[in-house]
Design a protein around this motif. Structure first.
Motif, PDB file in Angstrom:
ATOM      1  N   TRP A 150      10.270   4.972 -13.739  1.00  0.00           N
ATOM      2  CA  TRP A 150      11.206   4.557 -12.693  1.00  0.00           C
ATOM      3  C   TRP A 150      10.796   5.081 -11.325  1.00  0.00           C
ATOM      4  O   TRP A 150      10.388   6.230 -11.176  1.00  0.00           O
ATOM      5  N   GLU A 151      10.944   4.192 -10.327  1.00  0.00           N
ATOM      6  CA  GLU A 151      10.641   4.560  -8.948  1.00  0.00           C
ATOM      7  C   GLU A 151      11.625   3.869  -8.008  1.00  0.00           C
ATOM      8  O   GLU A 151      11.989   2.708  -8.217  1.00  0.00           O
ATOM      9  N   LEU A 152      12.056   4.587  -6.976  1.00  0.00           N
ATOM     10  CA  LEU A 152      12.983   4.054  -5.986  1.00  0.00           C
ATOM     11  C   LEU A 152      12.293   3.911  -4.631  1.00  0.00           C
ATOM     12  O   LEU A 152      11.417   4.712  -4.280  1.00  0.00           O
ATOM     13  N   HIS A 153      12.711   2.880  -3.874  1.00  0.00           N
ATOM     14  CA  HIS A 153      12.229   2.646  -2.512  1.00  0.00           C
ATOM     15  C   HIS A 153      13.436   2.537  -1.584  1.00  0.00           C
ATOM     16  O   HIS A 153      14.425   1.862  -1.919  1.00  0.00           O
ATOM     17  N   ALA A 154      13.357   3.146  -0.412  1.00  0.00           N
ATOM     18  CA  ALA A 154      14.419   3.020   0.586  1.00  0.00           C
ATOM     19  C   ALA A 154      13.799   3.098   1.975  1.00  0.00           C
ATOM     20  O   ALA A 154      12.974   3.977   2.249  1.00  0.00           O
ATOM     21  N   TRP A 171       6.956  11.975  -4.176  1.00  0.00           N
ATOM     22  CA  TRP A 171       7.225  11.259  -2.925  1.00  0.00           C
ATOM     23  C   TRP A 171       6.015  10.491  -2.424  1.00  0.00           C
ATOM     24  O   TRP A 171       4.875  10.879  -2.662  1.00  0.00           O
ATOM     25  N   GLY A 172       6.311   9.398  -1.716  1.00  0.00           N
ATOM     26  CA  GLY A 172       5.264   8.610  -1.094  1.00  0.00           C
ATOM     27  C   GLY A 172       5.815   7.759   0.035  1.00  0.00           C
ATOM     28  O   GLY A 172       7.029   7.707   0.273  1.00  0.00           O
ATOM     29  N   ILE A 173       4.913   7.093   0.742  1.00  0.00           N
ATOM     30  CA  ILE A 173       5.280   6.165   1.813  1.00  0.00           C
ATOM     31  C   ILE A 173       4.620   4.829   1.514  1.00  0.00           C
ATOM     32  O   ILE A 173       3.408   4.776   1.261  1.00  0.00           O
ATOM     33  N   ALA A 174       5.416   3.754   1.516  1.00  0.00           N
ATOM     34  CA  ALA A 174       4.906   2.423   1.164  1.00  0.00           C
ATOM     35  C   ALA A 174       5.032   1.477   2.354  1.00  0.00           C
ATOM     36  O   ALA A 174       6.037   1.499   3.074  1.00  0.00           O
ATOM     37  N   VAL A 175       4.012   0.656   2.538  1.00  0.00           N
ATOM     38  CA  VAL A 175       4.003  -0.387   3.575  1.00  0.00           C
ATOM     39  C   VAL A 175       3.653  -1.702   2.902  1.00  0.00           C
ATOM     40  O   VAL A 175       2.675  -1.778   2.145  1.00  0.00           O
ATOM     41  N   GLN A 176       4.458  -2.728   3.162  1.00  0.00           N
ATOM     42  CA  GLN A 176       4.206  -4.059   2.608  1.00  0.00           C
ATOM     43  C   GLN A 176       3.868  -5.041   3.722  1.00  0.00           C
ATOM     44  O   GLN A 176       4.314  -4.891   4.861  1.00  0.00           O
ATOM     45  N   LEU A 177       3.124  -6.053   3.365  1.00  0.00           N
ATOM     46  CA  LEU A 177       2.925  -7.218   4.221  1.00  0.00           C
ATOM     47  C   LEU A 177       3.152  -8.431   3.337  1.00  0.00           C
ATOM     48  O   LEU A 177       2.422  -8.635   2.357  1.00  0.00           O
ATOM     49  N   VAL A 231       0.862  -1.177   0.000  1.00  0.00           N
ATOM     50  CA  VAL A 231       0.000   0.000   0.000  1.00  0.00           C
ATOM     51  C   VAL A 231       0.901   1.231   0.000  1.00  0.00           C
ATOM     52  O   VAL A 231       1.799   1.346   0.836  1.00  0.00           O
ATOM     53  N   ILE A 232       0.664   2.136  -0.945  1.00  0.00           N
ATOM     54  CA  ILE A 232       1.471   3.355  -1.057  1.00  0.00           C
ATOM     55  C   ILE A 232       0.563   4.569  -0.862  1.00  0.00           C
ATOM     56  O   ILE A 232      -0.480   4.692  -1.508  1.00  0.00           O
ATOM     57  N   ARG A 233       0.978   5.442   0.041  1.00  0.00           N
ATOM     58  CA  ARG A 233       0.293   6.727   0.226  1.00  0.00           C
ATOM     59  C   ARG A 233       1.115   7.791  -0.498  1.00  0.00           C
ATOM     60  O   ARG A 233       2.245   8.095  -0.112  1.00  0.00           O
ATOM     61  N   TYR A 245       9.707 -16.228   6.587  1.00  0.00           N
ATOM     62  CA  TYR A 245       9.420 -15.046   7.389  1.00  0.00           C
ATOM     63  C   TYR A 245       8.116 -14.378   6.947  1.00  0.00           C
ATOM     64  O   TYR A 245       7.756 -14.403   5.760  1.00  0.00           O
ATOM     65  N   ILE A 246       7.436 -13.758   7.909  1.00  0.00           N
ATOM     66  CA  ILE A 246       6.408 -12.760   7.624  1.00  0.00           C
ATOM     67  C   ILE A 246       7.096 -11.408   7.731  1.00  0.00           C
ATOM     68  O   ILE A 246       7.662 -11.078   8.768  1.00  0.00           O
ATOM     69  N   THR A 247       7.081 -10.633   6.638  1.00  0.00           N
ATOM     70  CA  THR A 247       7.856  -9.396   6.598  1.00  0.00           C
ATOM     71  C   THR A 247       6.949  -8.169   6.549  1.00  0.00           C
ATOM     72  O   THR A 247       5.852  -8.199   5.981  1.00  0.00           O
ATOM     73  N   LEU A 248       7.450  -7.081   7.146  1.00  0.00           N
ATOM     74  CA  LEU A 248       6.732  -5.802   7.151  1.00  0.00           C
ATOM     75  C   LEU A 248       7.721  -4.691   6.812  1.00  0.00           C
ATOM     76  O   LEU A 248       8.285  -4.066   7.695  1.00  0.00           O
ATOM     77  N   PRO A 249       7.964  -4.438   5.516  1.00  0.00           N
ATOM     78  CA  PRO A 249       8.831  -3.330   5.125  1.00  0.00           C
ATOM     79  C   PRO A 249       8.064  -1.997   5.114  1.00  0.00           C
ATOM     80  O   PRO A 249       6.898  -1.944   4.719  1.00  0.00           O
ATOM     81  N   VAL A 250       8.732  -0.938   5.530  1.00  0.00           N
ATOM     82  CA  VAL A 250       8.210   0.425   5.439  1.00  0.00           C
ATOM     83  C   VAL A 250       9.272   1.261   4.727  1.00  0.00           C
ATOM     84  O   VAL A 250      10.409   1.349   5.199  1.00  0.00           O
ATOM     85  N   THR A 251       8.907   1.855   3.584  1.00  0.00           N
ATOM     86  CA  THR A 251       9.889   2.568   2.779  1.00  0.00           C
ATOM     87  C   THR A 251       9.347   3.914   2.313  1.00  0.00           C
ATOM     88  O   THR A 251       8.134   4.113   2.186  1.00  0.00           O
ATOM     89  N   ALA A 252      10.279   4.832   2.057  1.00  0.00           N
ATOM     90  CA  ALA A 252       9.958   6.059   1.341  1.00  0.00           C
ATOM     91  C   ALA A 252      10.115   5.781  -0.148  1.00  0.00           C
ATOM     92  O   ALA A 252      11.032   5.060  -0.555  1.00  0.00           O
ATOM     93  N   THR A 253       9.220   6.308  -0.953  1.00  0.00           N
ATOM     94  CA  THR A 253       9.277   6.090  -2.398  1.00  0.00           C
ATOM     95  C   THR A 253       9.542   7.415  -3.093  1.00  0.00           C
ATOM     96  O   THR A 253       9.058   8.471  -2.666  1.00  0.00           O
TER      97      THR A 253
END
Length: 259
Positions: free
Chosen positions: A153-157, A89-95, A81-83, A138-146
């Protein structure tokens, strides 16, 4: 007084009607702008992991690496999910679900470990051939700035947190000997011994995540990423593995934007 109050009431009424009318006239253009620039995006990501779990740097007890084989079945699947904060710019959360693993065979000298041979446990310094097989889930929960460079092209960190729900860390020692207790302890020949440290691993992992995504067709994009673990695989009081080992895995896959 009554006449003035009536006039104010009428003015307020017409003002509200005019405001509603203007909003209704603008509403179609607002919808079109929202279609061009959604504040929320939803994606699914499917791919695979390749890498290893390794000490950094390699200890001097590891004299050579003879064979390294990535796990062929190490899939990754997640919902993202990306806000969108603005067009860049955006904020992304994965499950997601992450499977990581590999098999390595190396030659070691005086490496402290614990092995089982002939129903007896030996703890000491092993010299010889060592084969380790890891298959962790693993169950992973990444939180990144996009950051969107352009329309393709898009970058995540950012960072990730992971929970280990399926642990498999096994192997065997062979073609050598173990000195119990210390490097000068009693010497025992090891033709073949086994070890299983699956339940000794920590339940959680965390680290840094960097990814790049290239949209190649409509809602489809190719994503490459690297997840660099910062949490040692084993607790500090575990003596079976005397060095800190970290998950370092790259990933490659396809994303599909749902909206």
């Amino acid at each position: 007084m009554i006449h003035q109050a009536f006039k104010m009431k009428q003015a307020l009424k017409y003002g509200v009607i005019a405001g509603l009318g203007a909003w209704l006239l603008c509403f179609p253009s607002l919808l079109r702008a929202q279609e061009k620039f959604p504040c929320w995006e939803f994606k699914i990501f499917g791919g695979f992991n390749i890498g290893g779990t390794s000490p950094l740097p390699l200890p001097e007890e590891i004299r050579s690496i003879d064979v390294f084989t990535p796990a062929w079945l190490a899939p990754h699947a997640s919902l993202e999910v990306i806000r969108r904060l603005n067009r860049k710019w955006g904020i992304a959360v994965q499950l997601g679900l992450d499977h990581k693993g590999f098999t390595v065979t190396d030659r070691v000298k005086s490496l402290h470990t614990e092995i089982e041979m002939n129903d007896e446990v030996y703890s000491g310094n092993f010299t010889g051939k060592n084969t380790t097989r890891i298959r962790n889930s693993y169950i992973t929960l990444p939180v990144t700035a996009t950051y969107r460079i352009d329309r393709r092209w898009e970058l995540h960190a950012g960072a990730y947190l992971a929970y280990l729900y399926g642990a498999d860390f096994k192997g065997e020692a062979s073609d050598g000997y173990i000195r119990q207790g210390s490097p000068i302890g009693e010497k025992t020949i090891v033709d073949r011994a086994v070890f299983d440290f699956s339940d000794k691993q920590k339940s959680f992992d965390y680290g840094l995540l960097l990814a790049g995504e290239w949209t190649f067709y409509s809602r489809f994009a190719c994503r490459g990423q690297i997840a660099w673990g910062l949490c040692p695989l084993f607790p500090s009081n575990f003596t079976g593995v005397p060095v800190n080992m970290y998950n370092i895995y790259g990933g490659l896959g396809i994303t599909y934007r749902l909206n």
